[in-house]
Motif scaffolding. Structure first.
Motif, PDB file in Angstrom:
ATOM      1  N   PRO A 143      88.396 114.078  25.698  1.00 28.20           N
ATOM      2  CA  PRO A 143      89.316 115.195  25.457  1.00 28.20           C
ATOM      3  C   PRO A 143      90.361 115.296  26.558  1.00 28.20           C
ATOM      4  O   PRO A 143      90.179 114.771  27.661  1.00 28.20           O
ATOM      5  CB  PRO A 143      88.382 116.404  25.477  1.00 28.20           C
ATOM      6  N   GLY A 144      91.435 116.001  26.235  1.00 26.15           N
ATOM      7  CA  GLY A 144      92.416 116.359  27.245  1.00 26.15           C
ATOM      8  C   GLY A 144      91.981 117.658  27.910  1.00 26.15           C
ATOM      9  O   GLY A 144      90.785 117.913  28.081  1.00 26.15           O
ATOM     10  N   ASP A 169     101.829 120.797  24.435  1.00 25.36           N
ATOM     11  CA  ASP A 169     101.306 120.080  23.265  1.00 25.36           C
ATOM     12  C   ASP A 169     102.419 119.773  22.259  1.00 25.36           C
ATOM     13  O   ASP A 169     102.412 118.725  21.605  1.00 25.36           O
ATOM     14  CB  ASP A 169     100.209 120.897  22.579  1.00 25.36           C
ATOM     15  N   ALA A 170     103.369 120.695  22.129  1.00 25.72           N
ATOM     16  CA  ALA A 170     104.454 120.501  21.165  1.00 25.72           C
ATOM     17  C   ALA A 170     105.337 119.318  21.534  1.00 25.72           C
ATOM     18  O   ALA A 170     106.037 118.766  20.676  1.00 25.72           O
ATOM     19  CB  ALA A 170     105.301 121.772  21.075  1.00 25.72           C
ATOM     20  N   ARG A 180      96.890 116.037  24.291  1.00 26.30           N
ATOM     21  CA  ARG A 180      96.969 117.461  23.952  1.00 26.30           C
ATOM     22  C   ARG A 180      95.690 118.196  24.350  1.00 26.30           C
ATOM     23  O   ARG A 180      94.605 117.622  24.382  1.00 26.30           O
ATOM     24  CB  ARG A 180      97.210 117.635  22.449  1.00 26.30           C
ATOM     25  N   ALA A 181      95.834 119.479  24.633  1.00 24.09           N
ATOM     26  CA  ALA A 181      94.682 120.312  24.962  1.00 24.09           C
ATOM     27  C   ALA A 181      93.815 120.511  23.718  1.00 24.09           C
ATOM     28  O   ALA A 181      94.299 120.391  22.586  1.00 24.09           O
ATOM     29  CB  ALA A 181      95.162 121.662  25.498  1.00 24.09           C
ATOM     30  N   ILE A 182      92.554 120.820  23.946  1.00 27.30           N
ATOM     31  CA  ILE A 182      91.638 121.021  22.828  1.00 27.30           C
ATOM     32  C   ILE A 182      90.579 122.036  23.241  1.00 27.30           C
ATOM     33  O   ILE A 182      90.171 122.097  24.404  1.00 27.30           O
ATOM     34  CB  ILE A 182      90.972 119.680  22.417  1.00 27.30           C
ATOM     35  N   ILE A 204      85.131 105.214  20.879  1.00 31.75           N
ATOM     36  CA  ILE A 204      85.927 106.130  21.696  1.00 31.75           C
ATOM     37  C   ILE A 204      86.563 107.147  20.763  1.00 31.75           C
ATOM     38  O   ILE A 204      87.215 106.775  19.779  1.00 31.75           O
ATOM     39  CB  ILE A 204      87.027 105.374  22.473  1.00 31.75           C
ATOM     40  N   HIS A 205      86.406 108.426  21.076  1.00 33.41           N
ATOM     41  CA  HIS A 205      86.973 109.498  20.251  1.00 33.41           C
ATOM     42  C   HIS A 205      87.945 110.303  21.114  1.00 33.41           C
ATOM     43  O   HIS A 205      87.543 110.934  22.092  1.00 33.41           O
ATOM     44  CB  HIS A 205      85.870 110.422  19.724  1.00 33.41           C
ATOM     45  N   GLU A 206      89.229 110.255  20.738  1.00 29.01           N
ATOM     46  CA  GLU A 206      90.236 111.033  21.449  1.00 29.01           C
ATOM     47  C   GLU A 206      90.664 112.219  20.596  1.00 29.01           C
ATOM     48  O   GLU A 206      89.997 112.553  19.617  1.00 29.01           O
ATOM     49  CB  GLU A 206      91.391 110.119  21.860  1.00 29.01           C
TER      50      GLU A 206
END
Length: 215
Positions: A143-144, A169-170, A180-182, A204-206
């Protein structure tokens, strides 16, 4: 053999995993007592130097690691590495010794063993160490910036970044979307969705993949 054992349950993502697990039973291994643990979970409290042996004895089918700190919180680069690299791999070795087939680990976007940044390099080296252990299935979530309400004193830098996240993020498109934030609860739902998943392999999961799993 329990289905899943989690380490790092006191942090933002770890607490969210416990909440997202619902009726699914978890074995929670922590260094201190936790409040408000649902009664269907098993809580084990022990110093980290005993975790590998405890995990091996528990024989979980799946290891979930939400271990993670910052260099500032840890106090030094060495102390940070001791948690995010050494303790993680010790727990993973214990899981493999106990017959665990799967590991699900929270890392960081940008993690790479050859990164110039110490934080990202340590995360990348930990990922390489996990691959070398030979889990039938390895799921690494990258994650970010994690959004959510943390326990403890506020982190000034993270607070500013969270406020700026909608604008930042935009501006992140294409391959930059992974930065991007999550929300931490979305990462937690993705982790729960991955427990026991087939087929075998290393994944790998982004950002986008984590959101898809969470939904």
């Amino acid at each position: 053999m329990s289905e899943a054992l989690i380490v790092g349950a006191t942090g933002l993502v770890g607490q969210s995993v416990i909440a997202a697990a619902g009726a699914r039973r978890l074995t929670i291994l922590a260094r201190r007592e936790l409040a408000d643990v649902p009664p269907h979970h098993a809580l084990l409290v022990a110093p980290p130097d005993r975790w590998a042996d405890i995990i091996a004895a528990e024989r979980p089918a799946v290891l979930i690691s939400c271990l993670g700190t910052t260099i500032r919180q840890a106090g030094s680069q060495a102390a940070f590495r001791a948690i995010d690299h050494d303790l993680l791999l010790a727990a993973a070795r214990g899981a493999r010794a106990g017959g665990a087939a799967q590991a699900i680990v929270v890392s960081s976007v940008g993690a790479a063993a050859k990164a110039g940044n110490f934080y990202l390099r340590t995360k990348g080296e930990a990922e390489d160490g996990l691959r070398a252990l030979g889990f039938e299935r390895l799921d690494v979530l990258r994650p970010g910036l994690l959004l959510g309400d943390r326990d403890g004193p506020p982190r000034l830098g993270e607070g500013i970044a969270m406020l700026a996240a909608p604008l930042t993020d935009a501006l992140l498109h294409g391959s930059l979307r992974r930065y991007r934030a999550i929300r931490a609860d979305a990462v937690a739902r993705a982790i729960v969705a991955l427990v026991g998943r087939a087929p075998s392999g290393a994944y790998i999961h982004e950002n986008d993949a984590i959101r898809a799993l969470a939904d």
